[in-house]
Write a protein that holds these residues in place. Structure first.
Motif, PDB file in Angstrom:
ATOM      1  N   ASN A 171      47.874  48.500  42.610  1.00 51.53           N
ATOM      2  CA  ASN A 171      47.348  47.566  43.625  1.00 51.53           C
ATOM      3  C   ASN A 171      45.837  47.381  43.541  1.00 51.53           C
ATOM      4  O   ASN A 171      45.211  46.950  44.511  1.00 51.53           O
ATOM      5  CB  ASN A 171      47.729  48.041  45.033  1.00 51.53           C
ATOM      6  CG  ASN A 171      49.219  48.208  45.212  1.00 51.53           C
ATOM      7  OD1 ASN A 171      49.998  47.333  44.827  1.00 51.53           O
ATOM      8  ND2 ASN A 171      49.630  49.329  45.775  1.00 51.53           N
ATOM      9  N   GLU A 172      45.242  47.683  42.380  1.00 52.08           N
ATOM     10  CA  GLU A 172      43.795  47.526  42.224  1.00 52.08           C
ATOM     11  C   GLU A 172      43.414  46.372  41.308  1.00 52.08           C
ATOM     12  O   GLU A 172      42.328  45.813  41.443  1.00 52.08           O
ATOM     13  CB  GLU A 172      43.176  48.804  41.650  1.00 52.08           C
ATOM     14  CG  GLU A 172      43.236  50.032  42.530  1.00 52.08           C
ATOM     15  CD  GLU A 172      42.550  51.217  41.883  1.00 52.08           C
ATOM     16  OE1 GLU A 172      41.491  51.016  41.251  1.00 52.08           O
ATOM     17  OE2 GLU A 172      43.076  52.343  41.987  1.00 52.08           O
ATOM     18  N   ARG A 195      33.754  34.341  42.506  1.00 48.81           N
ATOM     19  CA  ARG A 195      32.443  33.725  42.323  1.00 48.81           C
ATOM     20  C   ARG A 195      32.052  33.724  40.854  1.00 48.81           C
ATOM     21  O   ARG A 195      32.292  34.670  40.112  1.00 48.81           O
ATOM     22  CB  ARG A 195      31.398  34.495  43.146  1.00 48.81           C
ATOM     23  CG  ARG A 195      29.983  33.944  43.033  1.00 48.81           C
ATOM     24  CD  ARG A 195      29.060  34.688  43.989  1.00 48.81           C
ATOM     25  NE  ARG A 195      29.008  36.105  43.700  1.00 48.81           N
ATOM     26  CZ  ARG A 195      28.194  36.656  42.804  1.00 48.81           C
ATOM     27  NH1 ARG A 195      27.375  35.875  42.104  1.00 48.81           N
ATOM     28  NH2 ARG A 195      28.178  37.958  42.610  1.00 48.81           N
ATOM     29  N   ARG A 196      31.399  32.645  40.424  1.00 52.30           N
ATOM     30  CA  ARG A 196      30.961  32.509  39.045  1.00 52.30           C
ATOM     31  C   ARG A 196      29.443  32.560  38.993  1.00 52.30           C
ATOM     32  O   ARG A 196      28.757  31.897  39.770  1.00 52.30           O
ATOM     33  CB  ARG A 196      31.479  31.185  38.475  1.00 52.30           C
ATOM     34  CG  ARG A 196      31.174  30.977  37.002  1.00 52.30           C
ATOM     35  CD  ARG A 196      32.007  29.838  36.452  1.00 52.30           C
ATOM     36  NE  ARG A 196      31.799  28.604  37.188  1.00 52.30           N
ATOM     37  CZ  ARG A 196      32.655  27.579  37.160  1.00 52.30           C
ATOM     38  NH1 ARG A 196      33.758  27.656  36.467  1.00 52.30           N
ATOM     39  NH2 ARG A 196      32.400  26.486  37.844  1.00 52.30           N
ATOM     40  N   LEU A 197      28.882  33.342  38.054  1.00 49.35           N
ATOM     41  CA  LEU A 197      27.434  33.477  37.944  1.00 49.35           C
ATOM     42  C   LEU A 197      26.799  32.272  37.282  1.00 49.35           C
ATOM     43  O   LEU A 197      25.701  31.857  37.631  1.00 49.35           O
ATOM     44  CB  LEU A 197      27.088  34.746  37.142  1.00 49.35           C
ATOM     45  CG  LEU A 197      27.461  36.087  37.781  1.00 49.35           C
ATOM     46  CD1 LEU A 197      27.061  37.223  36.857  1.00 49.35           C
ATOM     47  CD2 LEU A 197      26.802  36.245  39.146  1.00 49.35           C
ATOM     48  N   GLU A 198      27.486  31.691  36.283  1.00 50.47           N
ATOM     49  CA  GLU A 198      26.937  30.588  35.524  1.00 50.47           C
ATOM     50  C   GLU A 198      27.895  29.404  35.540  1.00 50.47           C
ATOM     51  O   GLU A 198      29.055  29.532  35.921  1.00 50.47           O
ATOM     52  CB  GLU A 198      26.673  31.026  34.073  1.00 50.47           C
ATOM     53  CG  GLU A 198      25.728  32.208  33.940  1.00 50.47           C
ATOM     54  CD  GLU A 198      25.577  32.646  32.504  1.00 50.47           C
ATOM     55  OE1 GLU A 198      26.120  31.963  31.609  1.00 50.47           O
ATOM     56  OE2 GLU A 198      24.918  33.670  32.266  1.00 50.47           O
ATOM     57  N   GLU A 199      27.380  28.264  35.133  1.00 55.60           N
ATOM     58  CA  GLU A 199      28.226  27.080  35.012  1.00 55.60           C
ATOM     59  C   GLU A 199      29.336  27.357  34.016  1.00 55.60           C
ATOM     60  O   GLU A 199      29.094  27.875  32.936  1.00 55.60           O
ATOM     61  CB  GLU A 199      27.393  25.875  34.558  1.00 55.60           C
ATOM     62  CG  GLU A 199      28.191  24.576  34.489  1.00 55.60           C
ATOM     63  CD  GLU A 199      28.736  24.152  35.844  1.00 55.60           C
ATOM     64  OE1 GLU A 199      29.801  23.511  35.867  1.00 55.60           O
ATOM     65  OE2 GLU A 199      28.117  24.494  36.873  1.00 55.60           O
ATOM     66  N   GLY A 223      28.674  42.168  36.394  1.00 53.73           N
ATOM     67  CA  GLY A 223      28.738  43.023  37.566  1.00 53.73           C
ATOM     68  C   GLY A 223      30.141  43.318  38.047  1.00 53.73           C
ATOM     69  O   GLY A 223      30.345  43.663  39.220  1.00 53.73           O
ATOM     70  N   TRP A 224      31.134  43.229  37.168  1.00 55.33           N
ATOM     71  CA  TRP A 224      32.522  43.452  37.550  1.00 55.33           C
ATOM     72  C   TRP A 224      32.878  44.936  37.484  1.00 55.33           C
ATOM     73  O   TRP A 224      32.261  45.715  36.754  1.00 55.33           O
ATOM     74  CB  TRP A 224      33.463  42.676  36.635  1.00 55.33           C
ATOM     75  CG  TRP A 224      33.384  41.187  36.789  1.00 55.33           C
ATOM     76  CD1 TRP A 224      32.616  40.487  37.674  1.00 55.33           C
ATOM     77  CD2 TRP A 224      34.090  40.210  36.019  1.00 55.33           C
ATOM     78  NE1 TRP A 224      32.800  39.129  37.514  1.00 55.33           N
ATOM     79  CE2 TRP A 224      33.706  38.931  36.500  1.00 55.33           C
ATOM     80  CE3 TRP A 224      35.003  40.280  34.979  1.00 55.33           C
ATOM     81  CZ2 TRP A 224      34.211  37.757  35.972  1.00 55.33           C
ATOM     82  CZ3 TRP A 224      35.514  39.104  34.451  1.00 55.33           C
ATOM     83  CH2 TRP A 224      35.118  37.854  34.945  1.00 55.33           C
ATOM     84  N   THR A 225      33.902  45.302  38.236  1.00 51.07           N
ATOM     85  CA  THR A 225      34.479  46.638  38.140  1.00 51.07           C
ATOM     86  C   THR A 225      35.546  46.609  37.050  1.00 51.07           C
ATOM     87  O   THR A 225      36.488  45.813  37.112  1.00 51.07           O
ATOM     88  CB  THR A 225      35.114  47.058  39.474  1.00 51.07           C
ATOM     89  OG1 THR A 225      34.098  47.092  40.487  1.00 51.07           O
ATOM     90  CG2 THR A 225      35.752  48.432  39.354  1.00 51.07           C
ATOM     91  N   SER A 260      39.502  37.585  49.007  1.00 44.54           N
ATOM     92  CA  SER A 260      38.401  38.082  49.810  1.00 44.54           C
ATOM     93  C   SER A 260      37.273  38.667  48.969  1.00 44.54           C
ATOM     94  O   SER A 260      36.123  38.649  49.375  1.00 44.54           O
ATOM     95  CB  SER A 260      38.924  39.153  50.788  1.00 44.54           C
ATOM     96  OG  SER A 260      39.543  40.214  50.087  1.00 44.54           O
ATOM     97  N   LYS A 261      37.602  39.197  47.799  1.00 47.70           N
ATOM     98  CA  LYS A 261      36.583  39.806  46.954  1.00 47.70           C
ATOM     99  C   LYS A 261      35.815  38.744  46.188  1.00 47.70           C
ATOM    100  O   LYS A 261      36.368  37.752  45.760  1.00 47.70           O
ATOM    101  CB  LYS A 261      37.218  40.793  45.969  1.00 47.70           C
ATOM    102  CG  LYS A 261      37.857  41.996  46.610  1.00 47.70           C
ATOM    103  CD  LYS A 261      38.233  43.037  45.579  1.00 47.70           C
ATOM    104  CE  LYS A 261      39.290  42.556  44.626  1.00 47.70           C
ATOM    105  NZ  LYS A 261      39.705  43.617  43.676  1.00 47.70           N
ATOM    106  N   SER A 262      34.496  38.976  46.016  1.00 55.04           N
ATOM    107  CA  SER A 262      33.700  38.019  45.247  1.00 55.04           C
ATOM    108  C   SER A 262      33.750  38.324  43.758  1.00 55.04           C
ATOM    109  O   SER A 262      33.484  37.444  42.937  1.00 55.04           O
ATOM    110  CB  SER A 262      32.244  38.038  45.723  1.00 55.04           C
ATOM    111  OG  SER A 262      31.676  39.331  45.527  1.00 55.04           O
ATOM    112  N   ARG A 263      34.088  39.569  43.411  1.00 53.87           N
ATOM    113  CA  ARG A 263      34.144  39.962  42.011  1.00 53.87           C
ATOM    114  C   ARG A 263      35.470  40.687  41.745  1.00 53.87           C
ATOM    115  O   ARG A 263      35.899  41.512  42.559  1.00 53.87           O
ATOM    116  CB  ARG A 263      32.966  40.872  41.651  1.00 53.87           C
ATOM    117  CG  ARG A 263      31.617  40.188  41.806  1.00 53.87           C
ATOM    118  CD  ARG A 263      30.477  41.141  41.538  1.00 53.87           C
ATOM    119  NE  ARG A 263      29.188  40.485  41.742  1.00 53.87           N
ATOM    120  CZ  ARG A 263      28.007  41.098  41.628  1.00 53.87           C
ATOM    121  NH1 ARG A 263      27.969  42.388  41.327  1.00 53.87           N
ATOM    122  NH2 ARG A 263      26.893  40.430  41.835  1.00 53.87           N
TER     123      ARG A 263
END
Length: 300
Positions: free
Chosen positions: A131-132, A208-212, A37-39, A2-5
């Protein structure tokens, strides 16, 4: 997912930011957090802990107990930790026994454990951030961990293997430094390439991936073996009273300078050895040992 990052655990075996022993972790942290932009949660050893893999070691015998013997998982010790607050531009910062708000120019709150890399990873996953964590990144290691001999001894890879045994996807990252001291101009390209490799790998998990993405090759690991890793230290003779000496280049060298053996007394054991690895064949292998004249050295 569900998370994008992803939420990433960053650990290592070189310890907190240091220009000589741990020059890369702060730069990679900033790339993962600012560029991607990751945690990113950071739990690392409080000091240099290379060469310790993941296996458990029994505690040392009493005559060696005052030396900080390295273990894989710490099963006899109480593991203690502190909070660390890295600052721009080089990651140096304050250490605190308790968590506190960030001060001016402090980037984040990291955790330092008096522990091995495998221990840090397990405690981070199950105790500090349960669990994170979606992904563990161990590194970047100062120096390459290519080939089976280096990989099976690596604290960097040991932390990643420990995490995978906790069912968390893990990546061990090493920078194959061959120029010493390493020019700082090498750092940024290494961080960009390293974070791109990590991002491409994570994209396969559904994030999700920012670049190719990069093309990643899976390969077998180069099979290598050790030679002599320790040298014997000559103890003083109770009859001669001579100052003990040892050749730092090993017993086969006849031209290197000698150094005194520290804390040697005539009553100590003759069975005394010091870490002094012979690594020439691993660091600069003969081309005949590489299949087809070249080999992917541990990049998978």
């Amino acid at each position: 997912m569900s998370k994008s990052r992803p939420t990433v655990l960053l650990t290592n075996d070189d310890g907190p930011p240091d220009s000589k022993e741990s020059p890369y972790i702060f730069g990679l942290y900033k790339h993962l957090t600012e560029r991607l932009g990751w945690t990113v949660k950071v739990v690392i050893p409080s000091s240099q802990r290379s060469w310790i893999g993941i296996r458990c070691h029994a505690p040392p015998i009493s005559s060696l107990a005052d030396h900080d013997q390295e273990r894989r998982y710490q099963i006899k010790e109480i593991t203690k930790g502190h909070y660390f607050y890295p600052t721009n531009p080089n990651g140096q910062g304050e250490i605190s026994p308790v968590s506190r708000p960030l001060k001016e120019n402090e980037v984040a709150e990291w955790i330092l454990l008096d522990a091995t890399p495998a221990t840090c990873a397990n405690i981070a996953i199950h105790n500090i951030h349960p669990n994170e964590i979606d992904l563990v990144v161990s590194g970047p290691n100062l120096g390459r961990n290519s080939s089976s001999a280096f990989a099976l001894s690596s604290g960097t890879i040991g932390a990643a293997m420990s995490s995978s045994l906790s069912k968390v996807r893990s990546i061990a990252l090493s920078y194959g430094t061959v120029v010493h001291p390493t020019p700082t101009t090498y750092f940024e390209p290494a961080h960009i390439l390293g974070s791109n490799i990590i991002e491409s790998s994570v994209a396969k998990l559904g994030f999700r991936r920012l670049e190719e993405g990069l093309k990643i090759y899976w390969t077998t690991m180069w099979r290598t073996s050790y030679g002599r890793l320790f040298k014997a230290i000559t103890r003083p003779s109770s009859r001669s009273g001579e100052t003990p000496k040892v050749d730092p280049a090993g017993p086969d060298s006849s031209t290197s300078p000698v150094e005194p053996v520290e804390n040697a007394t005539p009553t100590e054991s003759d069975l005394v050895f010091k870490w002094s690895p012979t690594m020439e064949g691993l660091i600069r292998p003969d081309h005949s040992s590489l299949v087809g004249g070249k080999r992917w050295l541990g990049f998978a």
